[in-house]
Every structure is written in C-alpha cells, then in structure tokens.
Design an enzyme around this catalytic site. Structure first.
Site, PDB file in Angstrom:
ATOM      1  N   TYR A 181      53.594  62.431  45.465  1.00  0.00           N
ATOM      2  CA  TYR A 181      54.860  61.987  44.878  1.00  0.00           C
ATOM      3  C   TYR A 181      55.863  63.155  44.909  1.00  0.00           C
ATOM      4  CZ  TYR A 181      52.543  57.710  43.381  1.00  0.00           C
ATOM      5  OH  TYR A 181      51.869  56.503  43.373  1.00  0.00           O
ATOM      6  N   ARG A 318      36.607  55.046  40.289  1.00  0.00           N
ATOM      7  CA  ARG A 318      35.435  54.164  40.310  1.00  0.00           C
ATOM      8  C   ARG A 318      34.334  54.705  39.390  1.00  0.00           C
ATOM      9  NH1 ARG A 318      33.134  51.821  45.434  1.00  0.00           N
ATOM     10  NH2 ARG A 318      33.149  49.952  44.136  1.00  0.00           N
ATOM     11  N   GLY A 340      40.834  52.700  35.232  1.00  0.00           N
ATOM     12  CA  GLY A 340      42.038  51.945  35.540  1.00  0.00           C
ATOM     13  C   GLY A 340      41.713  50.493  35.781  1.00  0.00           C
ATOM     14  N   ARG A 341      41.318  50.189  37.013  1.00  0.00           N
ATOM     15  CA  ARG A 341      40.993  48.809  37.382  1.00  0.00           C
ATOM     16  C   ARG A 341      39.887  48.202  36.518  1.00  0.00           C
ATOM     17  NH1 ARG A 341      40.240  50.063  43.625  1.00  0.00           N
ATOM     18  NH2 ARG A 341      39.288  51.863  42.635  1.00  0.00           N
ATOM     19  N   CYS A 367      38.725  45.187  45.005  1.00  0.00           N
ATOM     20  CA  CYS A 367      39.417  44.472  46.089  1.00  0.00           C
ATOM     21  C   CYS A 367      40.887  44.852  46.167  1.00  0.00           C
ATOM     22  CB  CYS A 367      39.278  42.965  45.880  1.00  0.00           C
ATOM     23  SG  CYS A 367      40.119  42.353  44.386  1.00  0.00           S
ATOM     24  N   CYS A 383      45.309  41.367  37.903  1.00  0.00           N
ATOM     25  CA  CYS A 383      43.913  41.629  38.248  1.00  0.00           C
ATOM     26  C   CYS A 383      43.299  40.395  38.876  1.00  0.00           C
ATOM     27  CB  CYS A 383      43.114  42.022  37.006  1.00  0.00           C
ATOM     28  SG  CYS A 383      41.348  42.253  37.326  1.00  0.00           S
ATOM     29  N   LYS A 451      29.613  46.405  48.970  1.00  0.00           N
ATOM     30  CA  LYS A 451      30.140  45.243  48.242  1.00  0.00           C
ATOM     31  C   LYS A 451      29.249  44.884  47.048  1.00  0.00           C
ATOM     32  CE  LYS A 451      33.179  42.926  49.447  1.00  0.00           C
ATOM     33  NZ  LYS A 451      33.301  41.949  50.516  1.00  0.00           N
TER      34      LYS A 451
END
Length: 664
Positions: A181, A318, A340-341, A367, A383, A451
């Site tokens: 950034y 992750r 986060g996710r 994903c 999401c 996966k």
C-alpha cells in the site's frame, strides 16, 4: 483440564489490556460506511457481533484519513476526517456496544492505496505513488506525491486518530508498511525512486511511517496505542509478478534482512505492536491466502519478528486451527492470533472455543468468493458460508407464525442450510438424500488435500443437523408420489447437479472428475483433463502433486476463463501453480476421439494426438431438477435451490437456501 486455556490469558498492547489472545483481523469494510464517512448500521452490527462472539480485540479494517490527495468515491470505507462529527457520532455508538462485551477496538487507518487501488473502487481518480511507477491493475503511470502532500497526509493521521480517540476507540492500527500500500510503496526501493528526504536510505523510505506515529502520539498521548500492519517480506519477482511457495527467485521487494532492520526502526519510532503477514499486491496470494497456501503460512515470519522486537506480535494467515493457534502462543511464535475470514464465517468462534465446542465452529473454506471477491467486484464485504456476515440485522432469523412440516429433497449444502435455518426458526424439516452421506458436491470437491475445509464444511453441516435433531434419511430416492402422500406443508427441491459427459468412442477409460476425485476410478500415470475450469484445474493440480503426468485441454483461449474464482488471489495462484507443477495446457482445442490410448483433438495448430492412460471429463454440471417440474403444479409451497436451480458456486447455494428458508 481445558486444552486451550493459554489462548484466553490477557495481553497488553501499549497501555491497553485485551482479555484474550484473539483479534479480528482487519478486512476491507466496504459496504459498512455511510455517505459521510461514518459507520452505517451494518458496520456497527457486524463489528459488535464479533465482540459479542468473544473476540478480545476488534480491528476495523481499512479506513481513510485523506480524501483529497488520493480521492476516493464516497461512501467507500469510513473516513475519520471527512465529516468528524458524523464519524465520532457513529463510531461512538459502535465502540460503546463493543465495550459492553469487554472487548477492545482499534481503528485501522490508511495512508492510501497508491499504485494498488482496485479499479472498481478507483473511479476516474488518478492513482498516486511515491514515484511515477506502473499501476498494479491498470496500464497507467501513477503520479508522484509532493512533499507538501505527504505532510498533509501525516497531519490527517493525527486528526483522524484524535477523532478515533474521541469516538471511543482504544487505539489505532496503521495501514500500512505491508502488502504494497502507499506507505509501503515509500518503504520499498522498487517503488520509491525519490531523491528527497523520503527516498534513498531505509531510514528515509520509512520516514513517512515514522512521522505518522510521531504525529499520532503527539496528538493523542504517548499511552494511546498505535499498532502497525507489517510485512517483513514481499515475495515480488517483478512488477505484477509474484513468487510461489517453494519457488527460487530474487526478491525485488522487501527481503527478510531488510524486513528485520525495518522492524527494529519502526518499533524504535514508537509503534506498540506489529500485525504480521507477508506478501504484496504483486503476489496477492500471500497477503490474501487461498486454499492452495498452507495453513498458518505467516508463522515463520511472525517468529522472526517476535525474536527481533520487544512489542506484541499479532499473527494472521489461515490460523483457524485452534491447536495450531495454541502452539503458536505456547512456543513464542506470536502473542495474538488474528482471525479474519474465520470470524466472517463464524462470529462466535472464540466463545465456542472457550466452551470447548470446536466442532461447532463453522469453517472458512478460503474460497474468497464472499469476501475479497465481492470487495474486488462489488465493493462490499460478505462471506460465502455465512449469509449473515455484514448483514446481521437484515438477515436476522424471522419469527414463524405457524409451524410447518417441510420436506427437503437433497442433502447437499443447499438442502442442509435450508434444514438448519428452518429448524432454528421452529419449523419441522426432514432431509432425504439418495447417497450415503450429506454434503453433495463438497465431497468430491474436497478430495484434494488443499480443499480439506470443503470436507470440514460438509462435516459441520452433518453435525449441525444431528445436533438440531433434524431427521435425515440417507440412501433414499424420493418420488413424486412420496412427496404427495407425505402431507407436508412445504417442499424444497435441492437435488443438485451431475457432471456433464459425452462419448469419445472408447469410453472404458473416460471418467468424470468426480469419479477420479472420489477414488472410484484410477486415472493411471498419464492422464488428460478435458476442461480447464476451476474443477478441472484443481483436479489436474491434485493429480500432478501425486506425481502423475497431466495435460489440460481447454476449448477456450485460456484456463479459468469462465466460472473461475472471483478473487484474483485465488485465480492468479491457481494459474501459476499449473505450469509450476509441470502440467501441460492446450487451449483453443476440441477433443474428438479416444481409442487405443490415444486422445485425438483439433487445435488451432491442426490435429493433435496425446498418449494417455485415461481421459477425465470436467466440462461442467447439469441441473437435476426433474422432480421439481413433476411437482410444479401439485404443490403450492414449492422451492428449487442450489445447483438444481442453477449450477453455480457454494456461496449462492448457501445464500439462496438461507433466504428461502428464512421466509417460509
């Protein structure tokens, strides 16, 4: 003894004590701002819900301090200097609600995007940078900032932090000497060719970041925490070209030796914490890791930072496996775990873990269709697996007027989500599935080791239906007569889709991707995957990682041309992994016949033959909806969901199921 107790010990950042070791990682809050730069109701509800779910520190995601040097369309994200009264008013409402749950909240403040501004959010505004360098996405040269403009942005950091403190924020995080950034572009010599006091030596290139923390401390007091989002390594091979895990390359961005020296300087300048990741927009799949990246990929870099500086280290990337998170705290890799996710997917992650209910945490599948993909394409954060994320109030469960018996035909993700929501609302759903397990296309799709979270999601749905005591009838094919004789009030058809197939002559060694992924067919040592979409490419990658020789044949001009991931981080990494794993690709080609181990095709270069042990068809899926049309004029309250309605992605299967089930 409770296994995860050390994740629930307090930690201090500067003067602020945080109740546990979990932080909500900053994610772009697009769609969560109002037209005057405050937080809208969706933003207030979204952040409050994560505090309610037990997260110790909420970090808001990027907000702007400047809207003059680098212009942004309003509303884009909150801006603490655009209309200070509105920002303080809405921010105060949010921080007071967050504090009710004994959580702390930092405002993430950005100096700007510079050369990496996402085009859909840029509008007609000219991009800026430290020097006249190439834009990340556009074929444009950025305009270099003047010293006066830099000074004005620094001052606005002080103004914005002052307004944040008035609004009740416990601290701020600076965005960022990370990911390339604007402030990071000043810090990296590849982007900074200035010859004034903001260019040249490392100290000069970090001057922008130094003046920002000094200005904030001067305005808000030495005890007001200022954290920094920081990437000690960039993984840049060249402009717009990133390196893959395990790839040998020459770093053209910030390499670790300079990253270590920069970290020491930044902490000496006054930053109270480093929020660590790696990567850049030129290697976006490091900064926003898809499922093709290993879990906990930032841990080695966090450990180095922990050994380098004496302030708390926050580690994202992750980190949703609680055993991994605990180990990272216990072995001194980091001081806090940033999610986060995973907190998009399940806002109650922390409280569920505190109550030793890890199996009930809804998994993130990396994903990026609902989060980064939607930010990139539609300027909104959501999401894929949690339809309520960033829409908590609008999608609250609707009270029922009358309990209904609902038959759901199909136990894929659409059918499972519909059953879950119906039961939570008080209805009586029953699920009928013709196979031996729930999950539908998640099961073959989750076969590759990268996966694994698809399988985790299928398992989560299975556990949810069991915990909610929803009747599930496996190995059951439902007929029209069964439905009509059931005396149910509502019918949902979620019968999914099946792989499209066509004959190549000798079909004994022609398989579908699903058959190979599920292990019912052996592809042999040499195989050709017909179809270069997402499933075809992932199947090819999985087989190549097993040491098989794989060729992809695609009818279009490139792989992933249709139905690929929305987020460039996913698609760019997958596209690079194909040649990296020695998978051959033939485009603009049509397969004609397979016989005697020879696949014949027509290409733009003429007729070709490939010798192979098998051919794997991955040319799309066909909706299975005949039962719906058999019942169309027999059942008044009838719904068609998931792939049976239209072959799409996981997100729309879940979202549509939630929407319909919440209004029955």
């Amino acid at each position: 003894m409770f296994q995860y107790k050390n994740l629930f010990t307090p930690i201090k950042i500067g003067s602020v004590t945080i109740k546990n070791r979990f932080a909500l990682a900053p994610m772009g809050p697009l769609g969560l701002a109002d037209a005057e730069g405050g937080f809208n109701q969706r933003g207030i509800d979204y952040y409050t819900e994560r505090a309610k779910g037990g997260t110790g520190l909420i970090i808001t995601g990027v907000t702007f301090v400047d809207n003059e040097v680098e212009e942004h369309g309003m509303p884009n994200v909150p801006c603490s200097t655009h209309n200070p009264v509105q920002f303080v008013r809405t921010g105060r409402e949010m921080t007071e609600r967050i504090h009710a749950y004994n959580a702390k909240v930092f405002l993430q403040m950005s100096g700007g995007f510079g050369r990496v501004t996402i085009p859909t959010n840029l509008g007609d505004y000219p991009p800026v940078a430290p020097s006249p360098i190439q834009h990340r996405w556009l074929d444009k040269t950025c305009r270099a900032l003047t010293v006066e403009e830099i000074k004005s942005i620094v001052k606005k950091f002080g103004d914005g932090a002052f307004h944040a403190k008035r609004a009740g924020f416990d601290g701020v995080e600076i965005h960022a000497v990370h990911e390339g950034y604007l402030i990071d572009q000043f810090a990296i010599s590849l982007f900074n060719q200035r010859t004034d006091e903001y260019g040249g030596s490392l100290e000069n290139r970090l001057r922008f970041a130094k003046e920002i923390v000094e200005e904030i401390k001067a305005r808000c007091g030495k005890d007001f925490p200022v954290a920094l989002r920081y990437s000690p390594k960039s993984f840049i091979k060249d402009l717009r070209d990133g390196a893959l895990p395990g790839e040998e390359f020459v770093e053209k961005g910030r390499d670790l030796p300079e990253g270590i020296e920069a970290a020491k300087l930044l902490v000496a300048y006054g930053y109270d914490s480093l929020d660590v990741d790696v990567g850049s927009y030129d290697s976006w799949y490091w900064s926003h890791p898809p499922m093709y990246q290993e879990k906990g990929l930032y841990r080695p870099f966090s450990k180095i930072m922990k050994e380098t500086v004496g302030v708390p280290i926050i580690c994202a990337g992750r980190m949703d496996n609680p055993v991994m998170a605990l180990e990272a705290i216990d072995n001194g890799t980091c001081d806090m775990i940033s999610l986060g996710r995973p907190l998009l997917a399940d806002p109650d992650y922390v409280n569920k873990l505190r109550m030793n209910q890890a199996s009930s945490i809804r998994p993130c599948i990396s994903c990026q269709e609902g989060c980064m993909g939607r930010i990139q394409e539609y300027s909104m954060l959501n999401c894929a697996v949690n339809p309520q994320a960033c829409r908590e109030r609008a999608t609250a469960l609707t009270p029922i007027l009358k309990k209904k018996k609902v038959i759901i035909v199909g136990g894929g993700i659409a059918g499972c989500e519909a059953a879950r929501v119906l039961k939570l609302r008080g209805h009586e759903p029953e699920v009928y599935e013709q196979s031996s397990q729930l999950g539908g296309n998640l099961i073959p799709g989750g076969a590759p080791d990268f996966k694994e979270d698809d399988i985790a999601l299928a398992k989560w749905f299975t556990n949810q239906l069991k915990d909610l005591d929803i009747p599930v009838h496996l190995n059951t094919t439902v007929s029209k007569d069964m439905v009509l004789s059931s005396k149910c009030d509502t019918v949902i058809i979620a019968t999914g889709s099946t792989p499209k197939v066509f004959s190549l002559g000798d079909n004994a060694k022609v398989y579908t991707a699903s058959e190979v992924l599920l292990g019912s067919k052996d592809a042999g040592e040499t195989t050709v995957v017909v179809g270069g979409g997402l499933v075809g490419c992932e199947t090819a990658l999985w087989l190549a990682k097993q040491g098989k020789k794989v060729t992809i044949v695609e009818a279009l001009h490139k792989i992933l041309a249709v139905n690929g991931p929305l987020c460039h981080a996913n698609s760019e990494m997958l596209e690079k992994l194909i040649p990296f794993n020695h998978i051959d690709v033939i485009t603009d080609a049509k397969v004609n016949k397979f016989e005697n181990g020879q696949l014949k095709m027509t290409t733009s270069d003429g007729e070709k033959e490939i010798t192979c042990d098998s051919v794997i068809l991955s040319v799309g899926y066909q909706e299975q909806n005949s039962l719906y049309y058999d019942l169309e004029f027999e059942v008044s309250d009838l719904h068609l969901l998931g792939d049976a309605k239209k072959v799409s992605n996981i997100m729309y299967a879940i979202w549509d199921a939630y929407e319909v089930a919440n209004h029955i």
